[in-house]
Design a protein around this motif. Structure first.
Motif, PDB file in Angstrom:
ATOM      1  N   ILE A 255      -2.943  21.133  -1.146  1.00 23.13           N
ATOM      2  CA  ILE A 255      -4.216  21.243  -1.705  1.00 23.13           C
ATOM      3  C   ILE A 255      -4.139  20.470  -3.228  1.00 23.13           C
ATOM      4  CG2 ILE A 255      -5.995  22.398  -2.932  1.00 23.13           C
ATOM      5  CD1 ILE A 255      -5.265  24.792  -0.913  1.00 23.13           C
ATOM      6  N   LEU A 256      -3.208  20.606  -3.835  1.00 26.52           N
ATOM      7  CA  LEU A 256      -2.846  19.820  -5.235  1.00 26.52           C
ATOM      8  C   LEU A 256      -2.753  18.274  -4.848  1.00 26.52           C
ATOM      9  CD1 LEU A 256      -2.387  20.136  -8.045  1.00 26.52           C
ATOM     10  CD2 LEU A 256       0.008  20.338  -7.630  1.00 26.52           C
ATOM     11  N   ALA A 257      -2.057  17.901  -3.575  1.00 30.03           N
ATOM     12  CA  ALA A 257      -2.046  16.444  -3.325  1.00 30.03           C
ATOM     13  C   ALA A 257      -3.502  15.937  -3.027  1.00 30.03           C
ATOM     14  CB  ALA A 257      -1.214  16.122  -2.249  1.00 30.03           C
ATOM     15  N   LEU A 258      -4.329  16.564  -2.316  1.00 31.90           N
ATOM     16  CA  LEU A 258      -5.541  16.342  -1.975  1.00 31.90           C
ATOM     17  C   LEU A 258      -6.535  16.043  -3.068  1.00 31.90           C
ATOM     18  CD1 LEU A 258      -6.191  17.955   1.497  1.00 31.90           C
ATOM     19  CD2 LEU A 258      -5.702  15.597   1.062  1.00 31.90           C
ATOM     20  N   VAL A 259      -6.640  17.094  -4.110  1.00 32.66           N
ATOM     21  CA  VAL A 259      -7.379  17.165  -5.155  1.00 32.66           C
ATOM     22  C   VAL A 259      -6.623  15.891  -6.063  1.00 32.66           C
ATOM     23  CG1 VAL A 259      -7.588  18.179  -7.364  1.00 32.66           C
ATOM     24  CG2 VAL A 259      -7.673  19.509  -5.305  1.00 32.66           C
ATOM     25  N   GLY A 260      -5.495  15.443  -6.085  1.00 32.01           N
ATOM     26  CA  GLY A 260      -5.064  14.436  -6.832  1.00 32.01           C
ATOM     27  C   GLY A 260      -5.408  13.006  -6.292  1.00 32.01           C
ATOM     28  N   PHE A 261      -5.584  13.015  -4.957  1.00 34.52           N
ATOM     29  CA  PHE A 261      -6.015  11.669  -4.175  1.00 34.52           C
ATOM     30  C   PHE A 261      -7.554  11.775  -4.692  1.00 34.52           C
ATOM     31  CE2 PHE A 261      -8.013  10.127  -0.355  1.00 34.52           C
ATOM     32  CZ  PHE A 261      -7.668   8.523  -0.559  1.00 34.52           C
ATOM     33  N   LEU A 262      -8.280  12.727  -4.854  1.00 34.72           N
ATOM     34  CA  LEU A 262      -9.733  12.759  -4.944  1.00 34.72           C
ATOM     35  C   LEU A 262      -9.797  12.250  -6.641  1.00 34.72           C
ATOM     36  CD1 LEU A 262     -12.705  13.230  -4.424  1.00 34.72           C
ATOM     37  CD2 LEU A 262     -12.259  15.449  -5.004  1.00 34.72           C
ATOM     38  N   ILE A 263      -9.062  12.635  -7.539  1.00 37.88           N
ATOM     39  CA  ILE A 263      -9.113  12.248  -8.766  1.00 37.88           C
ATOM     40  C   ILE A 263      -8.817  10.829  -9.005  1.00 37.88           C
ATOM     41  CG2 ILE A 263      -7.954  12.475 -10.963  1.00 37.88           C
ATOM     42  CD1 ILE A 263      -7.395  15.335 -10.320  1.00 37.88           C
TER      43      ILE A 263
END
Length: 463
Positions: A255-263
């Motif tokens: 989840i953290l990785a996907l949020v980071g990718f969105l950012i």
């Protein structure tokens, strides 16, 4: 003994681009060489054409050794785009190897179960946003992933390719926040940056609607009857449930990785539009993101390098295709015939009515885009010619910019020099894509000319 019927196979993207290069080489022997005088433009700080001073020069013949050197020189000239594609794809390979993409996509596919068409629309809207921001080649690293997502929902590969390419096509061409066509052109003619955006929003709505109608019609038709698919041989054996591989559970790190990718994606859009970012800034941000991923998932430096290399290797072919496509521009410059073509066009436009002039400009830019994909490159060369022509004929500068950008943008995704690269990234045969796209993009091209005429009629400005 019955002879096996031979079917036509579309040539490889490298073969297509080589044929175009050979065509330019042949033309160069018959078109006179010439140059416009270049001057420094105070508005943009760029070196632009002085339309009042053109000189024919001694014919520049391209010798065979120079022609074959063009493959190397084209790659060198296109290295910025190629490096961005390889580096970003490598970082996405690292992200993909963590299972974050797979887990997220499986969740998205489950959420749209029974409503798979909504997944197609979501991805289409996403690539429309990319196009509005002027990503163009910047969206290339996401093509393969998006096609895989669409195929996992039970649609064929053409539906996946159409989702990303049609989504990018009209939105890039409309030029709402496109620095590479609208931005450069408006700077050259002295218009306020991104002025007239309201009409470009109208253009976007028209193109978005046309693309979506063709996309959904094809998706529904082929889902109902797979024999209608342009990719039937693959589609009839396609396992939708296995298209994404084994399901991966979602956890906190993913989840953290996907949020980071969105950012990262949001920062990339903001940086390109508001901070004037280009490929070096974008690739630097992705490398930082890769380091963060390595820390989150505890991946060793050696393993990060292996995963990065594997991700980049998947787009080596398309990256080289970008270099070969750039070789076309190298040949035109070597032969000194680009300025000559623009000179003859400007002479042909003298004394014509605005409607005929706009049609000729639109068709000329559309045809020129067959050989020269670079929107900003053509803008720097052509807008200093088109700007005074508009003044002489009473056509607003904003209308001239609109005519240029629509002639440039749509066929980036239809002519082989641009579309063949996108097709390679999507894993689709260019010939099949052309047969599908000529209807959708052809409709957009007709609509574009109507929109240009309307813009001229309403005195689209400010000037």
């Amino acid at each position: 003994m019955e002879k096996k019927k031979r079917s036509f196979a579309m040539p490889h993207v490298f073969v297509i681009l080589t044929i175009i290069m050979l065509l330019v080489w042949a033309i160069s022997f018959f078109v006179p060489s010439g140059n416009f005088e270049r001057v420094l433009d105070p508005n943009s700080g760029r070196e632009i054409v002085n339309p009042d001073v053109f000189n024919f020069v001694e014919k520049e013949y391209i010798m065979p050794d120079t022609f074959f050197q063009t493959f190397y020189n084209g790659i060198v000239g296109g290295i910025s785009i190629m490096a961005n594609l390889l580096i970003v794809s490598g970082v996405l390979g690292v992200l993909e190897s963590t299972g974050a993409f797979s887990a997220g996509i499986h969740k998205l596919v489950r959420a749209t179960k029974g409503k798979e068409l909504s997944l197609v629309v979501i991805m289409y809207v996403l690539f429309t946003v990319f196009g509005v921001l002027g990503y163009g080649e910047g969206a290339y690293p996401f093509y393969g992933l998006a096609v895989m997502v669409i195929m996992s929902a039970g649609y064929d590969r053409m539906t996946g390719a159409a989702t990303v390419i049609l989504g990018s096509c009209g939105s890039f061409a409309c030029g709402m926040l496109n620095m590479f066509t609208t931005g450069v052109s408006q700077q050259i003619v002295g218009l306020p940056m991104f002025s007239g955006m309201w009409y470009r929003a109208v253009v976007l709505v028209v193109f978005f609607t046309i693309g979506l109608v063709f996309l959904l019609h094809y998706a529904i038709k082929t889902r109902k009857d797979p024999t209608k698919s342009y990719c039937y041989d693959e589609y009839k054996d396609q396992d939708a449930s296995g298209a994404l591989g084994e399901e991966v559970p979602m956890d906190g790190r993913r989840i953290l990785a996907l949020v980071g990718f969105l950012i990262v994606t949001i920062i990339q859009g903001y940086g390109c539009v508001s901070l004037g970012w280009s490929f070096p800034n974008i690739t630097a941000m992705y490398i930082i993101f890769m380091i963060v991923l390595a820390v989150i998932f505890g991946i060793s430096p050696n393993e990060v390098c292996n995963r990065f290399t594997a991700g980049a290797a998947r787009v080596l072919g398309p990256a080289l295709a970008i270099g070969f496509a750039n070789g076309v521009m190298v040949l035109l410059n070597e032969a000194n015939i680009m300025d000559t073509a623009v000179y003859y066009m400007s002479n042909a436009l003298q004394g014509k009515s605005p409607l005929i002039t706009l049609l000729i400009i639109y068709v000329f830019v559309t045809c020129l885009n067959f050989f020269v994909v670079s929107g900003s490159g053509k803008a720097v060369m052509m807008m200093p010619i088109l700007s005074p022509l508009g003044q002489i004929l009473g056509i607003n500068q904003q209308v001239m910019v609109l005519t240029y950008q629509l002639g440039d943008g749509l066929t980036n995704y239809l002519w082989p020099a641009g579309a063949a690269v996108a097709c390679a990234l999507c894993g689709i045969d260019f010939g099949k894509w052309f047969r599908f796209a000529i209807k959708a993009i052809g409709t957009m091209m007709v609509a574009a000319y109507i929109l240009i005429i309307v813009a001229n009629a309403i005195n689209y400005g400010p000037f």
